[in-house]
Design an enzyme around this catalytic site. Structure first.
Site, PDB file in Angstrom:
ATOM      1  N   SER A 166     -20.611  58.200  -5.139  1.00 17.86           N
ATOM      2  CA  SER A 166     -21.051  58.481  -3.617  1.00 17.86           C
ATOM      3  C   SER A 166     -20.645  59.823  -3.574  1.00 17.86           C
ATOM      4  O   SER A 166     -21.000  60.631  -2.934  1.00 17.86           O
ATOM      5  CB  SER A 166     -20.453  57.304  -2.786  1.00 17.86           C
ATOM      6  OG  SER A 166     -20.741  57.762  -1.410  1.00 17.86           O
ATOM      7  N   TRP A 215     -22.387  62.781  -5.184  1.00 21.69           N
ATOM      8  CA  TRP A 215     -23.595  63.104  -4.480  1.00 21.69           C
ATOM      9  C   TRP A 215     -23.281  64.045  -3.275  1.00 21.69           C
ATOM     10  O   TRP A 215     -24.123  64.819  -2.854  1.00 21.69           O
ATOM     11  CB  TRP A 215     -24.247  61.726  -4.077  1.00 21.69           C
ATOM     12  CG  TRP A 215     -25.413  61.874  -3.746  1.00 21.69           C
ATOM     13  CD1 TRP A 215     -26.581  61.872  -4.031  1.00 21.69           C
ATOM     14  CD2 TRP A 215     -25.752  61.762  -2.109  1.00 21.69           C
ATOM     15  NE1 TRP A 215     -27.529  62.073  -3.011  1.00 21.69           N
ATOM     16  CE2 TRP A 215     -27.007  62.052  -1.832  1.00 21.69           C
ATOM     17  CE3 TRP A 215     -24.873  61.723  -0.886  1.00 21.69           C
ATOM     18  CZ2 TRP A 215     -27.822  62.050  -0.570  1.00 21.69           C
ATOM     19  CZ3 TRP A 215     -25.397  62.219   0.391  1.00 21.69           C
ATOM     20  CH2 TRP A 215     -26.822  62.321   0.464  1.00 21.69           C
ATOM     21  N   HIS A 216     -22.264  63.499  -2.472  1.00 17.33           N
ATOM     22  CA  HIS A 216     -22.208  64.476  -1.176  1.00 17.33           C
ATOM     23  C   HIS A 216     -22.033  65.960  -1.466  1.00 17.33           C
ATOM     24  O   HIS A 216     -22.373  66.627  -0.865  1.00 17.33           O
ATOM     25  CB  HIS A 216     -20.967  63.807  -0.529  1.00 17.33           C
ATOM     26  CG  HIS A 216     -21.471  62.737   0.496  1.00 17.33           C
ATOM     27  ND1 HIS A 216     -21.271  61.350  -0.284  1.00 17.33           N
ATOM     28  CD2 HIS A 216     -21.838  62.677   1.816  1.00 17.33           C
ATOM     29  CE1 HIS A 216     -21.610  60.457   0.924  1.00 17.33           C
ATOM     30  NE2 HIS A 216     -22.049  61.111   1.898  1.00 17.33           N
ATOM     31  N   GLY A 217     -21.252  65.974  -2.354  1.00 16.56           N
ATOM     32  CA  GLY A 217     -20.772  67.808  -2.693  1.00 16.56           C
ATOM     33  C   GLY A 217     -20.425  67.685  -4.165  1.00 16.56           C
ATOM     34  O   GLY A 217     -19.519  67.044  -4.832  1.00 16.56           O
ATOM     35  N   PHE A 257     -26.663  68.896   1.784  1.00 16.25           N
ATOM     36  CA  PHE A 257     -26.392  67.750   0.542  1.00 16.25           C
ATOM     37  C   PHE A 257     -27.595  67.774  -0.092  1.00 16.25           C
ATOM     38  O   PHE A 257     -27.860  66.939  -1.084  1.00 16.25           O
ATOM     39  CB  PHE A 257     -25.963  66.739   0.865  1.00 16.25           C
ATOM     40  CG  PHE A 257     -24.431  66.576   1.480  1.00 16.25           C
ATOM     41  CD1 PHE A 257     -23.496  67.722   1.369  1.00 16.25           C
ATOM     42  CD2 PHE A 257     -23.988  65.776   2.601  1.00 16.25           C
ATOM     43  CE1 PHE A 257     -22.198  67.926   1.659  1.00 16.25           C
ATOM     44  CE2 PHE A 257     -22.929  65.956   3.071  1.00 16.25           C
ATOM     45  CZ  PHE A 257     -21.965  66.734   2.786  1.00 16.25           C
TER      46      PHE A 257
END
Lengths: 483, 82
Positions: A318, A321-323, A483
């Site tokens: 997670s 995935w965000h950055g 994102f």
């Protein structure tokens, strides 16, 4: 053409008019042209990548379905996912990996010559890649039929209201809605307009008003502890207002076309635990991670300790995935640790509540849990907001310093606002809280409002629109749009 | 051992419950032991004990002692005429 612009409102109004004017059999073409035009206006260079990913997922889906055995289906599905993740990895994570290897090489004294590459992140790639992965996995599991109509499939991939930042939808929910003839319903138009207006309200009156104040602290070389505490709390409010506004606008636009998208937020800052928080914040990402990462990895595990490891892995994914930065990895790790710690100590905490007789005061107990969860979330967001790992640790240290929480210091930190800004922000923040309060007492504030006299209803609608026009601050992109 | 006994034992092993705590009223989320993580362990245990595969939709359907029995019954686990 971003959501918060006159251009978008004109564009969308024209789409809605044409959508209901033309026969159903041509509507997919309209939605497709509108979606690609919208994407091209935001990320022109990458229309081709979107098209390639769509074509690839379309044929891979059919190829998976044509395989005879489960094993063969799984093999084709995994090959397809690898290609999609290659696209994502190349554009989003190449420099992250490259920089990390260079830093490690420097530390170890190795020779590593590959320089930084100028790569632009294609807009929405994380979102449409996740939708594509869920589509391929669902076909392989036999839960979804491969779509044969390329037009409908392309809209599922690029549906403009939710393309940029979700909600991340499953084909099973979205595709059938495109195929059904949507009739013009006043209720859909009215509800959609209200959700869009509410999104504009939260974005321009809360998120974009807070953004420069938060940035002034986080970009400052020497903020005080109290400023970091206040800016982090404000950032939490900003992030929620920003991202939930994006979802409101997406849901509202889709509803005006007769399409129902999944709700992405349920008042996350009123969560009573970290587990509860993740069932209320970015719900479509949480359920995606649950169904396609957590459950497959947790299957067969019979010990809590093994499942704890799976939780940590899921939150690390997670985070990344965000950055593409180590600060996001740490943010994910912190949430993983919170979740594991929360589960491991639940019996002890229940005993403590019984010992202190807190469990006999359920309202107080609930509010204490809400406050603790919010502060834990705020602490993690220090890592989310900071520009680098070094900055994140520096800011985290300031956040945890007891003197940073001194009420006098916090009041002094309010000087970050001008008096006028503080009054305006407080007024609109109270309105949002009032909306949430009604939502908690009823199922929907909009339904509640629809039962009020016409004078009250229209006074509220006019207040929302006029507030945006008079006091709305804009010109900033959406945080999750990156994102 | 009868299937119903295996079923009860699976609850006791997976959720670390005492024998008298396993009743027909048990439901997901109503005890601290049967939370979302306990549910994963329970599903894994049931899969092992009855040699079945429960996908994510069935995992959601298995939300109480009774619904779990009904689900396993559909998958060929006989609780009545064994």
């Amino acid at each position: 053409m971003t959501f918060i612009s006159i251009e978008f409102l004109i564009f969308f109004t024209a789409v809605v008019f044409m959508y209901y004017l033309i026969p159903h059999r041509f509507r997919w073409m309209l939605l497709l042209v509108a979606s690609y035009s919208f994407y091209a206006s935001l990320s022109g260079y990458f229309v081709l990548l979107l098209l390639i990913s769509t074509v690839f997922s379309y044929f891979t889906g059919i190829a998976i379905e044509k395989q005879e055995t489960k094993k063969q289906k799984k093999r084709v599905m995994l090959a397809g996912i690898c290609v999609l993740l290659f696209f994502l990895g190349w554009f989003k994570y190449f420099n992250f990996v490259n920089d990390s290897i260079r830093a490690l090489s420097g530390y170890m004294g190795w020779h590593y010559a590959l320089p930084y590459q100028e790569l632009i992140l294609p807009l929405a790639i994380s979102f449409y890649t996740f939708q594509a992965v869920s589509y391929l996995v669902d076909i392989s599991r036999g839960k979804q039929k491969a779509e044969r109509h390329f037009g409908y499939f392309s809209i599922y991939f690029a549906f403009f209201p939710q393309l940029v930042a979700g909600p991340i939808e499953r084909a099973k929910k979205l595709l059938p809605q495109f195929k059904v003839e949507q009739t013009l319903q006043v209720e859909n138009i009215s509800y959609g307009m209200k959700r869009i207006a509410w999104g504009f309200f939260k974005k321009t009156l809360i998120a974009d008003r807070l953004a420069p104040i938060v940035a002034s602290v986080y970009d400052s070389p020497d903020p005080t502890g109290s400023q970091i505490v206040l800016a982090t709390i404000l950032f939490s409010i900003q992030l929620y207002a920003d991202f939930s506004a994006l979802s409101d606008i997406a849901i509202g636009c889709a509803r005006m076309l007769g399409i129902r998208l999944t709700e992405n937020f349920k008042q996350p800052h009123f969560a009573v635990s970290i587990a509860d928080f993740w069932s209320r914040w970015h719900i479509t990402l949480s359920t995606w991670l649950r169904d396609y990462i957590f459950v497959p990895l947790a299957k067969g595990k019979k010990k809590r300790s093994e499942i704890y490891l799976v939780i940590i892995i899921t939150f690390l994914i997670s985070g990344i995935w965000h950055g593409a930065a180590w600060s996001f990895v740490l943010w994910g790790l912190i949430h993983g640790i919170y979740r594991v710690f929360g589960d491991h100590t639940k019996h002890t905490r229940a005993k403590m509540a019984a010992f202190t007789r807190l469990d006999r005061l359920p309202a107080l107990h609930t509010w204490m849990k809400i406050a603790v969860t919010f502060l834990l979330v705020c602490f993690s967001r220090v890592f989310f907001r900071s520009g680098s790992v070094a900055d994140a640790f520096h800011h985290a240290k300031l956040f945890l310093t007891p003197s940073a929480w001194n009420p006098a210091g916090l009041i002094q930190a309010l000087e970050l606002f001008s008096l006028l800004d503080l009054v305006i922000f407080s007024f609109f923040f109270i309105i949002v809280q009032l909306f949430h309060y009604i939502e908690r007492k009823n199922t929907s504030t909009w339904s509640w409002l629809s039962q009020r006299p016409a004078f009250t209803r229209y006074a509220v609608y006019i207040l929302i629109v006029l507030s945006v026009l008079v006091f709305g601050a804009s010109g900033r992109g959406f945080v999750y749009g990156g994102f | 051992m009868k299937n119903i006994e295996k079923y009860r034992n699976a609850f006791m092993d997976a959720l670390e419950l005492e024998e008298d705590e396993v009743s027909e009223d048990l439901a997901l989320g109503e005890t601290s032991e049967w939370d979302s993580l306990g549910h994963m362990i329970l599903i894994s245990t049931m899969e092992d004990v009855f040699d079945v595969s429960l996908d994510s939709e069935w995992m959601s359907e298995f939300d109480s002692y009774k619904s779990g029995m009904a689900l396993l019954d559909r998958l060929g686990v006989d609780f009545v005429n064994e």
